[in-house]
Design a protein around this motif. Structure first.
Motif, PDB file in Angstrom:
ATOM      1  N   ASP A  21       0.838  -1.201   0.000  1.00  0.00           N
ATOM      2  CA  ASP A  21       0.000   0.000   0.000  1.00  0.00           C
ATOM      3  C   ASP A  21       0.875   1.253   0.000  1.00  0.00           C
ATOM      4  OD1 ASP A  21       0.425  -1.163   2.702  1.00  0.00           O
ATOM      5  OD2 ASP A  21      -0.337   0.769   3.377  1.00  0.00           O
ATOM      6  N   MET A  22       2.171   1.080   0.337  1.00  0.00           N
ATOM      7  CA  MET A  22       3.060   2.250   0.424  1.00  0.00           C
ATOM      8  C   MET A  22       3.190   2.993  -0.913  1.00  0.00           C
ATOM      9  SD  MET A  22       4.866   4.183   2.344  1.00  0.00           S
ATOM     10  CE  MET A  22       5.960   5.527   1.922  1.00  0.00           C
ATOM     11  N   PRO A  23       3.497   2.332  -2.037  1.00  0.00           N
ATOM     12  CA  PRO A  23       3.584   3.106  -3.282  1.00  0.00           C
ATOM     13  C   PRO A  23       2.266   3.768  -3.664  1.00  0.00           C
ATOM     14  CG  PRO A  23       3.760   0.735  -3.720  1.00  0.00           C
ATOM     15  CD  PRO A  23       3.883   0.916  -2.245  1.00  0.00           C
ATOM     16  N   VAL A  24       1.154   3.133  -3.304  1.00  0.00           N
ATOM     17  CA  VAL A  24      -0.155   3.727  -3.615  1.00  0.00           C
ATOM     18  C   VAL A  24      -0.369   4.977  -2.762  1.00  0.00           C
ATOM     19  CG1 VAL A  24      -2.646   3.338  -3.552  1.00  0.00           C
ATOM     20  CG2 VAL A  24      -1.108   1.500  -4.329  1.00  0.00           C
ATOM     21  N   ARG A  25      -0.077   4.855  -1.478  1.00  0.00           N
ATOM     22  CA  ARG A  25      -0.188   6.026  -0.590  1.00  0.00           C
ATOM     23  C   ARG A  25       0.713   7.148  -1.100  1.00  0.00           C
ATOM     24  NH1 ARG A  25      -1.873   5.008   4.902  1.00  0.00           N
ATOM     25  NH2 ARG A  25      -2.188   2.825   5.406  1.00  0.00           N
ATOM     26  N   TRP A  26       1.942   6.777  -1.461  1.00  0.00           N
ATOM     27  CA  TRP A  26       2.926   7.775  -1.895  1.00  0.00           C
ATOM     28  C   TRP A  26       2.421   8.486  -3.164  1.00  0.00           C
ATOM     29  CZ3 TRP A  26       8.717   6.352  -3.365  1.00  0.00           C
ATOM     30  CH2 TRP A  26       9.436   7.526  -3.586  1.00  0.00           C
ATOM     31  N   ALA A  27       1.911   7.708  -4.110  1.00  0.00           N
ATOM     32  CA  ALA A  27       1.401   8.309  -5.363  1.00  0.00           C
ATOM     33  C   ALA A  27       0.246   9.271  -5.053  1.00  0.00           C
ATOM     34  CB  ALA A  27       0.954   7.211  -6.321  1.00  0.00           C
ATOM     35  N   LEU A  28      -0.653   8.848  -4.175  1.00  0.00           N
ATOM     36  CA  LEU A  28      -1.798   9.716  -3.842  1.00  0.00           C
ATOM     37  C   LEU A  28      -1.316  11.000  -3.164  1.00  0.00           C
ATOM     38  CD1 LEU A  28      -4.197   6.874  -2.665  1.00  0.00           C
ATOM     39  CD2 LEU A  28      -4.671   8.460  -4.543  1.00  0.00           C
ATOM     40  N   GLU A  29      -0.310  10.878  -2.326  1.00  0.00           N
ATOM     41  CA  GLU A  29       0.238  12.076  -1.669  1.00  0.00           C
ATOM     42  C   GLU A  29       0.933  12.980  -2.677  1.00  0.00           C
ATOM     43  OE1 GLU A  29      -0.203  13.134   1.288  1.00  0.00           O
ATOM     44  OE2 GLU A  29      -0.901  11.412   2.431  1.00  0.00           O
ATOM     45  N   GLU A  30       1.649  12.389  -3.627  1.00  0.00           N
ATOM     46  CA  GLU A  30       2.359  13.204  -4.631  1.00  0.00           C
ATOM     47  C   GLU A  30       1.379  14.064  -5.432  1.00  0.00           C
ATOM     48  OE1 GLU A  30       5.532  13.791  -5.421  1.00  0.00           O
ATOM     49  OE2 GLU A  30       6.568  12.288  -4.218  1.00  0.00           O
ATOM     50  N   VAL A  31       0.222  13.491  -5.749  1.00  0.00           N
ATOM     51  CA  VAL A  31      -0.721  14.240  -6.595  1.00  0.00           C
ATOM     52  C   VAL A  31      -1.727  15.036  -5.759  1.00  0.00           C
ATOM     53  CG1 VAL A  31      -0.469  12.552  -8.463  1.00  0.00           C
ATOM     54  CG2 VAL A  31      -2.398  12.342  -6.878  1.00  0.00           C
ATOM     55  N   GLY A  32      -1.627  14.918  -4.448  1.00  0.00           N
ATOM     56  CA  GLY A  32      -2.513  15.703  -3.578  1.00  0.00           C
ATOM     57  C   GLY A  32      -3.944  15.197  -3.537  1.00  0.00           C
ATOM     58  N   GLN A  33      -4.113  13.890  -3.728  1.00  0.00           N
ATOM     59  CA  GLN A  33      -5.455  13.314  -3.687  1.00  0.00           C
ATOM     60  C   GLN A  33      -5.711  12.702  -2.307  1.00  0.00           C
ATOM     61  OE1 GLN A  33      -8.303  12.837  -5.942  1.00  0.00           O
ATOM     62  NE2 GLN A  33      -9.030  12.190  -3.920  1.00  0.00           N
ATOM     63  N   PRO A  34      -6.634  13.255  -1.531  1.00  0.00           N
ATOM     64  CA  PRO A  34      -6.962  12.628  -0.239  1.00  0.00           C
ATOM     65  C   PRO A  34      -7.550  11.225  -0.460  1.00  0.00           C
ATOM     66  CG  PRO A  34      -7.939  14.827  -0.429  1.00  0.00           C
ATOM     67  CD  PRO A  34      -7.448  14.449  -1.792  1.00  0.00           C
ATOM     68  N   TYR A  35      -7.389  10.362   0.514  1.00  0.00           N
ATOM     69  CA  TYR A  35      -7.898   8.993   0.372  1.00  0.00           C
ATOM     70  C   TYR A  35      -8.255   8.429   1.734  1.00  0.00           C
ATOM     71  CZ  TYR A  35      -3.122   7.752   1.830  1.00  0.00           C
ATOM     72  OH  TYR A  35      -1.940   7.643   2.529  1.00  0.00           O
ATOM     73  N   ASP A  36      -9.085   7.403   1.711  1.00  0.00           N
ATOM     74  CA  ASP A  36      -9.416   6.682   2.932  1.00  0.00           C
ATOM     75  C   ASP A  36      -8.754   5.310   2.876  1.00  0.00           C
ATOM     76  OD1 ASP A  36     -11.018   8.706   3.996  1.00  0.00           O
ATOM     77  OD2 ASP A  36     -12.769   8.014   2.865  1.00  0.00           O
ATOM     78  N   VAL A  37      -8.545   4.739   4.051  1.00  0.00           N
ATOM     79  CA  VAL A  37      -7.900   3.424   4.125  1.00  0.00           C
ATOM     80  C   VAL A  37      -8.812   2.465   4.872  1.00  0.00           C
ATOM     81  CG1 VAL A  37      -5.852   2.140   4.860  1.00  0.00           C
ATOM     82  CG2 VAL A  37      -5.642   4.555   4.213  1.00  0.00           C
ATOM     83  N   ARG A  38      -9.027   1.286   4.288  1.00  0.00           N
ATOM     84  CA  ARG A  38      -9.746   0.224   5.005  1.00  0.00           C
ATOM     85  C   ARG A  38      -8.704  -0.820   5.408  1.00  0.00           C
ATOM     86  NH1 ARG A  38     -13.427  -0.672   1.505  1.00  0.00           N
ATOM     87  NH2 ARG A  38     -12.673  -2.592   0.577  1.00  0.00           N
ATOM     88  N   LEU A  39      -8.561  -1.029   6.709  1.00  0.00           N
ATOM     89  CA  LEU A  39      -7.557  -1.974   7.199  1.00  0.00           C
ATOM     90  C   LEU A  39      -8.161  -3.372   7.271  1.00  0.00           C
ATOM     91  CD1 LEU A  39      -6.058   0.203  10.073  1.00  0.00           C
ATOM     92  CD2 LEU A  39      -5.177  -0.108   7.746  1.00  0.00           C
ATOM     93  N   LEU A  40      -7.360  -4.358   6.866  1.00  0.00           N
ATOM     94  CA  LEU A  40      -7.857  -5.736   6.821  1.00  0.00           C
ATOM     95  C   LEU A  40      -6.956  -6.658   7.628  1.00  0.00           C
ATOM     96  CD1 LEU A  40      -8.581  -6.063   2.979  1.00  0.00           C
ATOM     97  CD2 LEU A  40     -10.252  -5.650   4.800  1.00  0.00           C
ATOM     98  N   SER A  41      -7.588  -7.609   8.314  1.00  0.00           N
ATOM     99  CA  SER A  41      -6.818  -8.677   8.949  1.00  0.00           C
ATOM    100  C   SER A  41      -6.475  -9.704   7.862  1.00  0.00           C
ATOM    101  CB  SER A  41      -7.665  -9.341  10.043  1.00  0.00           C
ATOM    102  OG  SER A  41      -8.769  -9.977   9.430  1.00  0.00           O
ATOM    103  N   PHE A  42      -5.567 -10.638   8.184  1.00  0.00           N
ATOM    104  CA  PHE A  42      -5.206 -11.652   7.192  1.00  0.00           C
ATOM    105  C   PHE A  42      -6.417 -12.500   6.819  1.00  0.00           C
ATOM    106  CE2 PHE A  42      -0.935 -10.440   8.295  1.00  0.00           C
ATOM    107  CZ  PHE A  42      -0.256 -10.586   7.096  1.00  0.00           C
ATOM    108  N   SER A  43      -7.272 -12.795   7.798  1.00  0.00           N
ATOM    109  CA  SER A  43      -8.436 -13.629   7.449  1.00  0.00           C
ATOM    110  C   SER A  43      -9.437 -12.839   6.608  1.00  0.00           C
ATOM    111  CB  SER A  43      -9.095 -14.215   8.702  1.00  0.00           C
ATOM    112  OG  SER A  43      -9.492 -13.172   9.549  1.00  0.00           O
ATOM    113  N   GLU A  44      -9.622 -11.572   6.901  1.00  0.00           N
ATOM    114  CA  GLU A  44     -10.550 -10.767   6.075  1.00  0.00           C
ATOM    115  C   GLU A  44     -10.074 -10.685   4.624  1.00  0.00           C
ATOM    116  OE1 GLU A  44     -12.397  -7.579   9.298  1.00  0.00           O
ATOM    117  OE2 GLU A  44     -10.371  -7.264   8.528  1.00  0.00           O
TER     118      GLU A  44
END
Ligand code: GTB
Length: 217
Positions: A21-44
């Motif tokens: 998710d790091m490169p995705v977060r980084w890309a979104l930050e570079e272009v100034g696009q706010p985003y939400d994150v859904r956290l998942l467990s391994f089973s989910e």
């Protein structure tokens, strides 16, 4: 519309920016696009609501309205296509930047992952001590080519692009290995990427997932 990405609820690297998710977060930050994150467990990650988004039950995914994507490289490419800042406007320069995206994921990363996997799961095998130097040499072959091409430049092709974003992300997997450190220009290149304000924001946000989950006291 605010995109939603998925990430590990508990990352094995304890939020050190190695999960994809790091490169995705980084890309979104570079272009100034706010985003939400859904956290998942391994089973989910392996249950049907997530498998609809990701056929292999992995992170990251990216949802934006009725668009759902998986594969971090494809997601970064999508972000770079939809926003200014990660791909040049000139058609040839854009094609070269996209080439570096593929080079990062298809040519530089595979030997790095093969070495990592051997270190993770083959240490008890009789062949491990003989195989590891072979795998490390394969990594060096790629770093030799990359280091020669980068030379004294700041970025791979003129200005910073999605190609650099993915290449820096891939090279970070070698930090502390003693291999990357033998290439001063590549180490400096990684440090330049990590020094970008967008990188720092992305890193801090990924780390916060881990630190905020720690039991207190
Ligand atoms: N090719 C896909 C992409 O680029 O999106 C690969 C996605 C992938 O490997 N996702 C991993 C995953 O979901 C997490 S990032 N794994 C769970 C599974 O397959 O069941 C890989 C990763 C995880 C953790 C570290 N770490 O802690 O150091 C590094 C890399």
């Amino acid at each position: 519309m605010t995109p939603i990405i998925t990430a590990f609820e508990r990352s094995p690297d304890r939020g050190q920016g190695l999960a994809r998710d790091m490169p995705v977060r980084w890309a979104l930050e570079e272009v100034g696009q706010p985003y939400d994150v859904r956290l998942l467990s391994f089973s989910e990650m392996k249950e049907s609501p997530h498998l609809v988004l990701h056929p292999f039950g992995q992170i990251p995914t990216y949802e934006e309205g009725d668009l759902a994507l998986f594969e971090s490289g494809a997601i970064v490419f999508h972000i770079a296509e939809r926003h200014a800042g990660l791909l040049p406007d000139d058609a040839n320069a854009r094609a070269r930047a996209i080439t570096w995206m593929f080079a990062a994921l298809n040519t530089v990363e595979p030997p790095i992952i093969e070495r990592e996997m051997a270190m993770l799961v083959e240490q008890d095998k009789t062949w491990y001590k003989e195989r590891l130097p072979i795998l490390e040499d394969r990594v060096r072959v790629r770093l030799d080519g990359l280091s020669s091409r980068l030379g004294d430049a700041d970025w791979l092709d003129d200005g910073f692009s999605a190609g650099d974003l993915l290449m820096v992300t891939v090279l970070r997997r070698l930090k502390g290995s003693g291999i990357l450190e033998k290439y001063p220009n590549l180490s400096a290149y990684v440090a330049r990427g990590e020094a970008r304000p967008a990188y720092k924001r992305a890193f801090d946000d990924q780390l916060a997932v881990f630190t905020s989950k720690q039991p207190t006291g």
